[in-house]
Scaffold this motif. Structure first.
Motif, short mmCIF file in Angstrom:
data_model
loop_
_atom_site.label_atom_id
_atom_site.label_comp_id
_atom_site.label_asym_id
_atom_site.label_seq_id
_atom_site.Cartn_x
_atom_site.Cartn_y
_atom_site.Cartn_z
N PRO A 17 0.78 -1.08 0.12
CA PRO A 17 -0.07 0.09 -0.05
C PRO A 17 0.75 1.23 0.00
O PRO A 17 0.47 2.25 -0.26
CB PRO A 17 -0.99 -0.13 1.33
CG PRO A 17 -0.03 -1.06 2.19
CD PRO A 17 0.74 -2.03 1.28
N LEU A 18 2.24 1.15 0.27
CA LEU A 18 2.78 2.32 0.41
C LEU A 18 4.02 2.38 -0.51
O LEU A 18 5.01 3.12 -0.52
CB LEU A 18 3.63 2.43 2.00
CG LEU A 18 2.64 2.78 3.12
CD1 LEU A 18 3.35 2.74 4.45
CD2 LEU A 18 1.74 3.78 2.98
N GLN A 19 3.72 1.87 -1.57
CA GLN A 19 4.57 1.52 -2.67
C GLN A 19 3.92 2.23 -3.85
O GLN A 19 2.86 1.80 -4.59
CB GLN A 19 4.96 0.16 -3.31
CG GLN A 19 5.75 0.20 -4.55
CD GLN A 19 6.96 0.64 -4.71
OE1 GLN A 19 7.30 1.78 -5.01
NE2 GLN A 19 8.13 0.07 -3.94
N SER A 20 4.35 3.49 -4.35
CA SER A 20 3.59 4.22 -5.64
C SER A 20 4.29 4.05 -7.03
O SER A 20 3.82 4.56 -7.76
CB SER A 20 3.82 5.77 -5.24
OG SER A 20 2.89 6.01 -4.14
N LEU A 131 10.18 -4.28 3.41
CA LEU A 131 10.71 -3.42 4.01
C LEU A 131 9.99 -2.43 4.79
O LEU A 131 10.37 -1.77 5.64
CB LEU A 131 11.61 -2.53 2.95
CG LEU A 131 12.51 -1.25 3.24
CD1 LEU A 131 13.42 -1.82 4.50
CD2 LEU A 131 13.07 -0.59 2.16
N ALA A 132 8.58 -2.26 4.15
CA ALA A 132 7.52 -1.25 4.80
C ALA A 132 7.20 -1.73 6.00
O ALA A 132 7.20 -1.02 7.05
CB ALA A 132 6.50 -0.99 3.81
N ALA A 133 7.08 -3.03 6.33
CA ALA A 133 6.57 -3.59 7.49
C ALA A 133 7.82 -3.10 8.59
O ALA A 133 7.35 -3.00 9.80
CB ALA A 133 6.39 -4.97 7.48
N LEU A 134 8.93 -3.46 8.25
CA LEU A 134 10.11 -3.22 8.99
C LEU A 134 10.22 -1.93 9.84
O LEU A 134 10.35 -1.74 10.75
CB LEU A 134 11.42 -3.64 8.34
CG LEU A 134 12.62 -3.20 9.16
CD1 LEU A 134 12.84 -4.01 10.43
CD2 LEU A 134 13.90 -3.45 8.32
N VAL A 135 10.01 -0.92 8.73
CA VAL A 135 10.03 0.59 8.94
C VAL A 135 8.83 0.99 10.02
O VAL A 135 8.83 1.58 11.08
CB VAL A 135 9.99 1.45 8.03
CG1 VAL A 135 9.86 2.80 8.36
CG2 VAL A 135 11.35 1.37 7.10
#
Length: 300
Positions: A17-20, A131-135
């Motif tokens: 969801p946070l990848q554009s 990577l998003a979940a890690l952040v």
């Protein structure tokens, strides 16, 4: 194959969801506006914001095929025959170097996805999806556009040291994650920007950020996907850069205005000048008080 893959990912709601990057309805503009909207609203409340820009070296060329296939199965449920399709797509590729008419021996490619293909970029965003979940596990917000990753956090002025420590710990974990996935972070293009109003800039942290074996010092302006962002968010640098580039283009166009028709000249002005003005219009910002108006985060 890419149509089937995107249909499956969309129907199952598996796209990051946070990848554009490389997604319908998303662009660099949606990514920039989302970040700026969140930060501007925080600054309007009197909070501080830390924004880190990460850049990968030869990102598409360092994708490990075996790790990618594992991600496709474990994170996206692509197994058995479907996974074998992707294995066949990635395997059997070779490359060589040609210089001065002399060609080197061809060697098999064991990593990388084709950048000029339609499927390659989609496979890359699936490769870095975790990577998003890690952040987010550090309480920070990630936003990605292909291989460009932005990490930002918000805090009150009294907790700025805590945010600085959290950001440093998050970056260390990101570096470890990238190394375990055969990705190479480019410390030279990693930047740290602290944001607040111009009246509070003297209260911003000056401590450096450790990225692997390198240190990154805070800066007062960064370029984010074609937009220049200042620490006080008044967009002064972006306006100056845009005016300068438009003036340079107009100066060159004036020298040929008598050599082309009016229709061609108008097309050139649209392509070389108006396109710079139309790209990612920033939210309306009051330069005196840094208050934003009509800001809303677009869906990402």
């Amino acid at each position: 194959m890419v149509c089937q893959l995107m249909t499956y990912l969309t129907d199952a709601d598996l796209l990051p969801p946070l990848q554009s990057g490389f997604r319908p309805g998303h662009s660099t503009e949606s990514a920039i506006l989302c970040v700026l909207s969140d930060i501007l609203l925080a600054v309007d409340r009197g909070d501080f914001a830390a924004l880190v820009f990460l850049d990968l070296s030869a990102a598409f060329d360092t994708v490990d095929h075996d790790i990618l296939l594992q991600h496709l199965e474990s994170s996206f449920g692509i197994a058995d025959v479907a996974r074998d399709w992707f294995r066949s797509y990635l395997s059997g590729r070779r490359q060589f170097v040609c210089c001065g008419g002399i060609r080197s021996c061809a060697v098999p490619l064991i990593c990388g996805v084709p950048q000029g293909s339609v499927l390659g970029p989609v496979l890359f965003i699936l490769y870095v999806a975790d990577l998003a979940a890690l952040v987010e596990s550090h309480g920070l917000t990630p936003l990605q556009y292909a291989d460009d990753t932005q990490i930002y956090g918000l805090c009150s002025p009294s907790h700025v040291n805590d945010l600085s420590s959290t950001t440093s710990g998050c970056i260390n974990d990101v570096v470890d994650w990238m190394q375990s996935n055969r990705l190479q972070l480019n410390p030279g293009k990693t930047e740290l920007l602290w944001c607040t109003t111009s009246r509070r800039r003297n209260r911003l942290p000056t401590a450096t950020l450790t990225v692997g074996s390198s240190t990154v010092s805070p800066v007062f302006s960064v370029r984010d996907l074609g937009i220049f962002v200042d620490s006080d968010l008044v967009m002064r640098t972006h306006v100056c850069q845009t005016v300068s580039r438009c003036f340079a283009a107009l100066h060159q166009l004036c020298s040929i205005r008598h050599l082309v028709s009016a229709t061609v000249f108008q097309s050139l002005v649209t392509a070389l000048v108006l396109s710079r003005l139309d790209y990612s219009p920033s939210p309306s910002v009051c330069a005196e008080c840094c208050c934003s108006t009509d800001i809303s985060s677009p869906p990402i």
